[in-house]
Write a protein that holds these residues in place. Structure first.
Motif, PDB file in Angstrom:
ATOM      1  N   ASP A 471       0.846  -1.184   0.000  1.00 29.48           N
ATOM      2  CA  ASP A 471       0.000   0.000   0.000  1.00 29.48           C
ATOM      3  C   ASP A 471       0.887   1.242   0.000  1.00 29.48           C
ATOM      4  OD1 ASP A 471      -2.208   1.543  -0.040  1.00 29.48           O
ATOM      5  OD2 ASP A 471      -3.021   0.902   1.893  1.00 29.48           O
ATOM      6  N   TYR A 472       0.282   2.387  -0.222  1.00 28.99           N
ATOM      7  CA  TYR A 472       1.037   3.636  -0.240  1.00 28.99           C
ATOM      8  C   TYR A 472       1.558   3.942   1.160  1.00 28.99           C
ATOM      9  CZ  TYR A 472      -0.575   4.319  -4.979  1.00 28.99           C
ATOM     10  OH  TYR A 472      -0.806   4.164  -6.317  1.00 28.99           O
ATOM     11  N   HIS A 473       2.788   4.403   1.193  1.00 36.50           N
ATOM     12  CA  HIS A 473       3.481   4.562   2.462  1.00 36.50           C
ATOM     13  C   HIS A 473       3.066   5.853   3.152  1.00 36.50           C
ATOM     14  CE1 HIS A 473       6.822   4.089   5.289  1.00 36.50           C
ATOM     15  NE2 HIS A 473       6.894   2.864   4.836  1.00 36.50           N
ATOM     16  N   ASP A 474       3.206   5.865   4.493  1.00 32.69           N
ATOM     17  CA  ASP A 474       2.871   7.077   5.236  1.00 32.69           C
ATOM     18  C   ASP A 474       3.977   8.123   5.161  1.00 32.69           C
ATOM     19  OD1 ASP A 474       4.677   5.652   6.652  1.00 32.69           O
ATOM     20  OD2 ASP A 474       3.530   5.529   8.511  1.00 32.69           O
ATOM     21  N   THR A 475       5.139   7.762   4.641  1.00 38.46           N
ATOM     22  CA  THR A 475       6.180   8.738   4.314  1.00 38.46           C
ATOM     23  C   THR A 475       6.044   9.091   2.833  1.00 38.46           C
ATOM     24  OG1 THR A 475       7.693   7.897   5.989  1.00 38.46           O
ATOM     25  CG2 THR A 475       8.658   9.152   4.183  1.00 38.46           C
ATOM     26  N   TYR A 476       6.063  10.366   2.501  1.00 38.99           N
ATOM     27  CA  TYR A 476       5.863  10.766   1.114  1.00 38.99           C
ATOM     28  C   TYR A 476       6.657  12.037   0.826  1.00 38.99           C
ATOM     29  CZ  TYR A 476       2.397  13.789   3.365  1.00 38.99           C
ATOM     30  OH  TYR A 476       1.781  14.687   4.188  1.00 38.99           O
ATOM     31  N   PHE A 477       6.684  12.411  -0.450  1.00 39.60           N
ATOM     32  CA  PHE A 477       7.400  13.607  -0.906  1.00 39.60           C
ATOM     33  C   PHE A 477       6.399  14.692  -1.287  1.00 39.60           C
ATOM     34  CE2 PHE A 477      10.014   9.927  -1.973  1.00 39.60           C
ATOM     35  CZ  PHE A 477      11.243  10.261  -1.423  1.00 39.60           C
ATOM     36  N   THR A 478       6.797  15.928  -1.092  1.00 36.69           N
ATOM     37  CA  THR A 478       6.027  17.067  -1.579  1.00 36.69           C
ATOM     38  C   THR A 478       6.980  18.019  -2.300  1.00 36.69           C
ATOM     39  OG1 THR A 478       6.329  18.398   0.423  1.00 36.69           O
ATOM     40  CG2 THR A 478       4.440  16.897   0.369  1.00 36.69           C
ATOM     41  N   PHE A 479       6.468  18.682  -3.326  1.00 37.36           N
ATOM     42  CA  PHE A 479       7.280  19.693  -4.008  1.00 37.36           C
ATOM     43  C   PHE A 479       6.363  20.791  -4.530  1.00 37.36           C
ATOM     44  CE2 PHE A 479       6.128  16.850  -7.474  1.00 37.36           C
ATOM     45  CZ  PHE A 479       5.894  17.698  -8.543  1.00 37.36           C
ATOM     46  N   SER A 480       6.947  21.955  -4.644  1.00 36.03           N
ATOM     47  CA  SER A 480       6.233  23.101  -5.204  1.00 36.03           C
ATOM     48  C   SER A 480       6.893  23.484  -6.523  1.00 36.03           C
ATOM     49  CB  SER A 480       6.269  24.281  -4.232  1.00 36.03           C
ATOM     50  OG  SER A 480       7.604  24.701  -4.002  1.00 36.03           O
ATOM     51  N   LEU A 481       6.085  23.763  -7.532  1.00 39.61           N
ATOM     52  CA  LEU A 481       6.560  24.143  -8.860  1.00 39.61           C
ATOM     53  C   LEU A 481       6.193  25.605  -9.091  1.00 39.61           C
ATOM     54  CD1 LEU A 481       7.900  23.000 -11.444  1.00 39.61           C
ATOM     55  CD2 LEU A 481       5.594  22.495 -12.281  1.00 39.61           C
ATOM     56  N   GLY A 930      -1.887  19.505   7.879  1.00 39.31           N
ATOM     57  CA  GLY A 930      -3.267  19.471   8.310  1.00 39.31           C
ATOM     58  C   GLY A 930      -4.220  18.897   7.289  1.00 39.31           C
ATOM     59  N   GLU A 931      -3.723  18.365   6.170  1.00 40.93           N
ATOM     60  CA  GLU A 931      -4.601  17.813   5.151  1.00 40.93           C
ATOM     61  C   GLU A 931      -4.828  16.338   5.411  1.00 40.93           C
ATOM     62  OE1 GLU A 931      -4.893  17.283   0.277  1.00 40.93           O
ATOM     63  OE2 GLU A 931      -3.135  18.165   1.229  1.00 40.93           O
ATOM     64  N   LYS A 932      -6.068  15.906   5.355  1.00 37.83           N
ATOM     65  CA  LYS A 932      -6.386  14.518   5.623  1.00 37.83           C
ATOM     66  C   LYS A 932      -5.917  13.644   4.457  1.00 37.83           C
ATOM     67  CE  LYS A 932     -10.139  11.683   7.406  1.00 37.83           C
ATOM     68  NZ  LYS A 932     -10.005  10.547   6.509  1.00 37.83           N
ATOM     69  N   MET A 933      -5.105  12.621   4.765  1.00 36.44           N
ATOM     70  CA  MET A 933      -4.546  11.760   3.725  1.00 36.44           C
ATOM     71  C   MET A 933      -5.464  10.555   3.534  1.00 36.44           C
ATOM     72  SD  MET A 933      -1.940  13.377   2.748  1.00 36.44           S
ATOM     73  CE  MET A 933      -1.195  12.096   1.756  1.00 36.44           C
ATOM     74  N   SER A 934      -6.463  10.682   2.685  1.00 37.35           N
ATOM     75  CA  SER A 934      -7.387   9.578   2.408  1.00 37.35           C
ATOM     76  C   SER A 934      -7.204   9.118   0.976  1.00 37.35           C
ATOM     77  CB  SER A 934      -8.827  10.031   2.650  1.00 37.35           C
ATOM     78  OG  SER A 934      -9.127  11.138   1.823  1.00 37.35           O
ATOM     79  N   LYS A 935      -5.946   8.898   0.573  1.00 32.47           N
ATOM     80  CA  LYS A 935      -5.644   8.586  -0.823  1.00 32.47           C
ATOM     81  C   LYS A 935      -4.961   7.227  -0.940  1.00 32.47           C
ATOM     82  CE  LYS A 935      -4.832  13.513  -1.739  1.00 32.47           C
ATOM     83  NZ  LYS A 935      -4.831  13.986  -0.357  1.00 32.47           N
ATOM     84  N   GLY A 936      -5.371   6.272  -0.119  1.00 25.62           N
ATOM     85  CA  GLY A 936      -4.657   5.006  -0.091  1.00 25.62           C
ATOM     86  C   GLY A 936      -4.878   4.128  -1.302  1.00 25.62           C
ATOM     87  N   LEU A 937      -6.138   3.944  -1.715  1.00 25.51           N
ATOM     88  CA  LEU A 937      -6.461   2.985  -2.754  1.00 25.51           C
ATOM     89  C   LEU A 937      -6.506   3.659  -4.123  1.00 25.51           C
ATOM     90  CD1 LEU A 937      -9.278   1.054  -0.892  1.00 25.51           C
ATOM     91  CD2 LEU A 937      -6.911   0.347  -1.194  1.00 25.51           C
ATOM     92  N   ASP A 938      -6.133   2.885  -5.152  1.00 26.96           N
ATOM     93  CA  ASP A 938      -6.204   3.360  -6.528  1.00 26.96           C
ATOM     94  C   ASP A 938      -7.632   3.250  -7.048  1.00 26.96           C
ATOM     95  OD1 ASP A 938      -3.529   3.908  -6.622  1.00 26.96           O
ATOM     96  OD2 ASP A 938      -2.979   1.921  -7.331  1.00 26.96           O
ATOM     97  N   VAL A 939      -7.895   3.981  -8.121  1.00 31.68           N
ATOM     98  CA  VAL A 939      -9.243   3.999  -8.673  1.00 31.68           C
ATOM     99  C   VAL A 939      -9.636   2.639  -9.240  1.00 31.68           C
ATOM    100  CG1 VAL A 939      -8.495   4.754 -10.950  1.00 31.68           C
ATOM    101  CG2 VAL A 939     -10.793   5.320 -10.166  1.00 31.68           C
ATOM    102  N   ASP A 940      -8.675   1.852  -9.710  1.00 29.66           N
ATOM    103  CA  ASP A 940      -8.987   0.535 -10.270  1.00 29.66           C
ATOM    104  C   ASP A 940      -8.787  -0.582  -9.249  1.00 29.66           C
ATOM    105  OD1 ASP A 940      -6.281   0.829 -10.140  1.00 29.66           O
ATOM    106  OD2 ASP A 940      -5.885   0.475 -12.263  1.00 29.66           O
ATOM    107  N   ASP A 941      -8.654  -0.239  -7.987  1.00 28.25           N
ATOM    108  CA  ASP A 941      -8.572  -1.228  -6.929  1.00 28.25           C
ATOM    109  C   ASP A 941      -9.989  -1.546  -6.478  1.00 28.25           C
ATOM    110  OD1 ASP A 941      -8.114  -2.766  -4.701  1.00 28.25           O
ATOM    111  OD2 ASP A 941      -6.486  -1.524  -3.941  1.00 28.25           O
ATOM    112  N   SER A 943     -11.021  -2.883  -3.947  1.00 35.31           N
ATOM    113  CA  SER A 943     -11.234  -2.627  -2.517  1.00 35.31           C
ATOM    114  C   SER A 943     -11.779  -1.230  -2.286  1.00 35.31           C
ATOM    115  CB  SER A 943      -9.927  -2.797  -1.754  1.00 35.31           C
ATOM    116  OG  SER A 943      -9.403  -4.087  -1.944  1.00 35.31           O
ATOM    117  N   LYS A 944     -11.565  -0.337  -3.244  1.00 35.19           N
ATOM    118  CA  LYS A 944     -12.030   1.046  -3.067  1.00 35.19           C
ATOM    119  C   LYS A 944     -13.551   1.098  -2.975  1.00 35.19           C
ATOM    120  CE  LYS A 944     -11.234   5.708  -4.861  1.00 35.19           C
ATOM    121  NZ  LYS A 944     -10.537   6.178  -3.661  1.00 35.19           N
ATOM    122  N   ASP A 945     -14.239   0.221  -3.730  1.00 38.01           N
ATOM    123  CA  ASP A 945     -15.697   0.217  -3.680  1.00 38.01           C
ATOM    124  C   ASP A 945     -16.212  -0.112  -2.283  1.00 38.01           C
ATOM    125  OD1 ASP A 945     -15.596   0.759  -6.323  1.00 38.01           O
ATOM    126  OD2 ASP A 945     -16.112  -1.260  -7.005  1.00 38.01           O
ATOM    127  N   ALA A 946     -15.507  -1.000  -1.583  1.00 40.79           N
ATOM    128  CA  ALA A 946     -15.967  -1.427  -0.260  1.00 40.79           C
ATOM    129  C   ALA A 946     -15.636  -0.419   0.825  1.00 40.79           C
ATOM    130  CB  ALA A 946     -15.348  -2.778   0.095  1.00 40.79           C
TER     131      ALA A 946
END
Length: 973
Positions: A471-481, A930-941, A943-946
């Motif tokens: 699954d997607y990790h709780d450590t992630y990268f951010t960048f500003s362009l 402060g942003e809620k990270m509710s982006k775990g599942l992919d759209v074609d997973d 499990s997302k439906d459940a």
């Protein structure tokens, strides 16, 4: 049953001091301590219980981290500090820095060698010393396969000579480096040679790799791209040969001297040890050209040995030689073949470099119409003329060509076509193939994007613990362009080719997703590769703004590979130099609890704590210390209260026992006095009846004494005092019968308020003056009874009577001696005493537990509990972005890593150790901003439906938030 559990009892004995130990031992001597013995697991577990127990053992409780394998040194900290800063630089800046360092190294070596009049001998990669002494460090990697016999490589060179001894007129380049120069030797590095063939199509690419050399001194300097940066490598000019020296040969010399020759040794050298054909590994087609074998040697040294560069993909080699970014493409995945031809293949040698390979899905050696399976080829040219789309390929072997349409000598060729394409027939590895046949015969392409001076790159690395769940990790990268434009995102792990044998049991595959901050749906996600596990990337145009890169790392474990610590044990004595070389010039990456290591390159993924994290960690450690202090204080006070309770119970038992003994003795004395009185009265009555007129003798009267039963203050009525019940007397005996009392072990301990109070007057021992008075009265009575007339006693009863009187005297003395044992109350432990006890516990090893009986069979250790899951990977993100001429000095991209702060306190309930509610759990799911990270599942997973929440409209938006309402997919509500 024991009042104290075994562990609490051992703690009380071990940590509470000598005085407390003596009391504790006295108490525990009275009450036997029961030891819980290991028992077999309950076979009647529910399926869910068995699954929960398995997962509890499967994953380690102490995740691994990147640490050094060789003894720690300052270089690791330097790399970690430098890599923790994400600074944007041009793609050319890193190359220029490495090239300058390489030139400075070569210049210093040349100066040193000329000063001592010696050619350069590389002490870190000495082929001659390695071959003569049989170390094979330059040939073979460290072995990490299980089994007693360590597999050896198939490399068996026979001698080593310098370039000047092999080539008559050595030249580094002859008419420049070209693809026709490339000939593969006995190493399985066709992918590298195919990359060199590809590079030869674009001018100056190969020349950029070798930046400095002094052929007279015999020193060469090369640069290679590794893990997002350019590195330099220095070598000498020694090369492996296929034939042994004349003086050291046996069979070759006998065969050579089968007839008379003029100067046999020189003729032998010219025949077997002269020119490119004498080399064991890669060689140029020109007999006196040397750039290819020396570049291959430098590349092998950079990776540790020649065996480390066996097997690979063309795109990896192109990346290492150019600093580009390779994408893995599959023929069956190409959406628009017209676009692929016009916008990609037709730009070969300009914006892209291409390689292709076969045998992707059927790894079997063989040949299909001249195309070798499991082999890499270079895409040299792509042309479209006269309605034909043709591609020129190169086999790095220099032979074995395609035999289908447009092959050498096929019917498609005419004199006009030969002139247009400037092609000559011959088995030289160069052949033409149509675009349609290319897509049919080759399953995979390696497309490498090249970066010019108008591109900049920003990168940062981190270390993550990879869970078993994918699954997607709780450590992630951010960048500003800052500006809109083309961007290439590259998520990579460290190249384990640089530390073969020490890569560990875990293999990692990377995936990532790009989100624009504030949007639910993701912008793009990477395509998981089948072969290239080193990195993945996407290319796209991005608008200015804030972005989040979520990474998903998949780890697989191979238990047939030895853990790193076992490999080190195997080679620490015999191949120390090899371990040091791998450790200092390359890296070993974190793969588990003791399967975790890191050297210089992996140190770039070392987590450098921020000031906020340090403060949170300090606060968490203080909370942990305070909690341990409270628990230890509670443990001591509970042990003291338990000990006090046992002392009171013991005292009450002793008092009850003595009270019963006193009652028994008093009953005997009363019965005896009554019997004596009855006898005396009977005797007096008989005397009166026989001589009624006779007066009593005054001497006899003065011995007369009337004793009334229970006349004393210590009569048997007193035996009812105390905690025990009053003993009952059996009419047939003088021995009191003990009343049945409740078992002390079943009684509950007193409350803290009760234990702190002094014992009541009922439980205290009798006063000493009262006991002495009672004993004096009893002795006086006994002395008066002994003065009775001798004629009243029977001679036969005298000994028994004396023995009985002696026993009674002993009982009287025992009755008079009360227990003077003093029971102290429970006192609160002071802060100073608690500190001392904590220090003693920290400095003293824990006491050994009781040994189980031999009859109890030990439970077999669970394989997952003994070797749990503990995968750790070092991951980096590189952001390439195109800049205009005036923006090269501005910071377009700001990149950082967001890690969960494990020391942060989320709520008061968590701080107090209580169960946390749903609000606290939602708080944990928020990121640092402060942003809620509710982006775990992919759209074609599926499990997302459940897991969707909300009403029908909200559920649709969470999946298709980017689909506009006017598309008609969903009706308006």
């Amino acid at each position: 049953m024991s009042v104290l559990p075994p562990d609490a009892a051992s703690e009380a004995e071990y940590y509470l001091g000598a005085q407390d130990n003596a009391i504790a031992q006295t108490i525990m001597a009275e009450v036997p301590v029961t030891v819980s013995l290991p028992t077999k697991k309950n076979k009647q577990q529910t399926p869910q219980q068995a699954i929960d127990e398995f997962w509890a053992k499967f994953t380690t409780k102490a995740p691994g981290k990147a640490t050094t394998v060789i003894p720690s040194n300052e270089y690791v900290e330097r790399v970690a500090r430098r890599a923790s800063k994400a600074v944007g630089t041009t793609t050319q800046a890193s190359y220029d820095e490495a090239a300058a360092v390489c030139k400075a190294k070569v210049a210093k070596i040349v100066k040193e060698c000329r000063r001592v009049n010696q050619k350069y001998r590389d002490p870190h990669f000495d082929l001659e010393l390695d071959l003569k002494w049989g170390d094979r460090d330059t040939l073979e990697s460290l072995s990490n396969t299980k089994g007693e016999k360590k597999p050896e490589s198939g490399f068996h060179p026979k001698s080593v000579k310098r370039v000047t001894d092999v080539f008559d007129v050595p030249k580094f380049y002859i008419d420049g480096p070209t693809a026709n120069d490339v000939r593969q030797g006995r190493d399985g590095d066709c992918w590298l040679l195919a990359a060199l063939c590809t590079l030869s199509n674009k001018p100056s690419l190969i020349e950029r790799v070798c930046v400095a050399r002094d052929e007279q001194v015999g020193v060469y300097g090369f640069v290679f791209h590794r893990d997002g940066e350019w590195i330099s490598e220095i070598i000498d000019d020694k090369l492996f040969l296929t034939k042994p020296d004349f003086d050291e040969s046996v069979l070759e010399r006998l065969l050579w001297e089968d007839r008379e020759r003029v100067d046999s040794e020189e003729q032998y050298r010219k025949a077997y040890q002269s020119g490119s054909g004498a080399l064991y590994f890669a060689q140029c087609e020109q007999a006196n050209e040397t750039w290819l074998p020396l570049l291959e040697k430098a590349y092998a040294k950079a990776h540790g040995d020649y065996q480390a560069i066996e097997g690979g993909f063309t795109g990896e080699g192109i990346e290492d030689l150019t600093g580009g970014v390779t994408t893995e493409l599959y023929t069956t995945d190409i959406l628009d073949k017209e676009y692929f031809w016009k916008e990609e293949l037709m730009k070969v040698n300009d914006q892209f470099l291409f390689g292709c390979s076969t045998g992707m899905w059927r790894p079997v050696w063989g040949e299909r119409k001249g195309i070798v399976e499991l082999h890499a080829y270079s895409v040299m040219r792509a042309v479209e003329m006269d309605g034909q789309r043709l591609v020129l390929l190169k086999n790095p072997w220099g032979k074995y060509e395609w035999t289908g349409a447009w092959s050498d000598g096929s019917k498609e060729w005419t004199a006009d076509w030969l002139k247009k394409l400037d092609h000559r027939f011959g088995d030289d590895g160069n052949f033409w193939i149509s675009y349609d046949d290319l897509l049919r015969k080759y399953q995979a392409f390696d497309r490498t994007r090249l970066f010019g001076d108008d591109w900049k790159v920003t990168q940062i690395w981190t270390t993550v613990s990879v869970p078993w769940t994918f699954d997607y990790h709780d450590t992630y990268f951010t960048f500003s362009l800052a500006k809109t434009g083309p961007v290439v995102l590259v998520l990579s792990q460290l190249d384990d080719r640089y530390y073969r044998g020490l890569e560990g049991q875990y293999r990692f595959e990377l995936n990532f997703r790009l989100h624009k901050k504030g949007q639910e749906d993701y912008v793009v996600r990477s395509i998981a590769p089948y072969r290239h596990t080193r990195s993945i990337n996407v290319e796209l145009d991005l608008e200015a703004g804030e972005y989040i890169v979520l990474m998903k790392v998949n780890a697989t474990r191979d238990l047939d590979i030895l853990p790193i610590e076992e490999v080190i044990r195997n080679y620490a004595r015999d191949r120390r130099d090899k371990l040091v070389a791998v450790g200092m010039s390359v890296s070993v990456e974190s793969r588990g609890t003791f399967d975790s290591c890191a050297f210089l390159a992996h140190s770039k993924g070392k987590v450098i704590e921020t000031e906020e994290e340090r403060q949170a960690k300090k606060a968490a450690e203080k909370r942990k210390k305070d909690k341990e202090r409270r628990e230890f204080k509670k443990q001591i006070m509970e042990a003291r209260r338990d000990r006090y309770y046992m002392q009171v119970k013991q005292f009450e038992k002793e008092k009850e026992k003595k009270e019963k003994a006193r009652a028994k003795l008093r009953a005997k004395k009363a019965a005896k006095a009554a019997k004596k009185l009855e006898k005396k009265q009977a005797k007096e009555a008989s005397e009166v009846s026989t001589s009624p007129d006779k007066t009593s003798d005054p001497k006899e009267e003065k011995h007369a004494q009337i004793v009334e039963p229970a006349a004393s203050a210590d009569a048997p009525a007193e035996s009812g005092d105390g905690p025990g019940s009053k003993p009952e007397l059996d009419p047939n005996t003088t021995t009191p019968v003990k009343s049945e009392t409740k078992d002390d072990s079943e009684s509950s301990p007193p409350k803290e308020s009760e234990t702190k109070a002094e014992p009541s007057s009922e439980t205290k021992p009798a006063a000493p003056e009262v006991a002495d008075q009672t004993a004096a009265e009893d002795k006086q009575k006994a002395s008066e009874e002994q003065k009775a007339p001798e004629e009243q006693k029977s001679p036969d009863d005298a000994p028994a009577q004396k023995q009985q009187e002696a026993t009674e005297d002993e009982e009287t003395e025992e009755e008079s001696s009360d227990d003077e044992f003093d029971i102290s109350s429970v006192s609160e432990i002071s802060s100073r005493e608690l500190d001392i006890r904590l220090k003693e516990r920290a400095d003293t090893p824990a006491p050994p537990g009781p040994a189980a009986p031999a009859a109890v069979a030990e439970e077999e250790e669970d394989e997952f509990e003994s070797n749990p899951w503990n995968a750790v990977a070092t991951i980096g993100l590189r952001v390439y972005y195109k800049v205009a001429e005036g923006d090269r000095d501005s910071e377009i991209v700001k990149l950082r890593v967001v890690r969960p702060n494990v020391y942060a306190v989320r709520s008061k309930k968590e701080r107090d150790g209580e169960e946390r509610d749903e609000g606290d759990k939602e708080e944990d799911e928020k990121d640092a901003d402060g942003e809620k990270m509710s982006k775990g599942l992919d759209v074609d997973d599926s499990s997302k439906d459940a897991t969707l929440e909300g009403d029908r409209e909200q559920r649709k938006k969470s999946i298709l938030s980017l689909v506009p309402p006017e598309s008609g997919i969903f009706p308006r509500t």
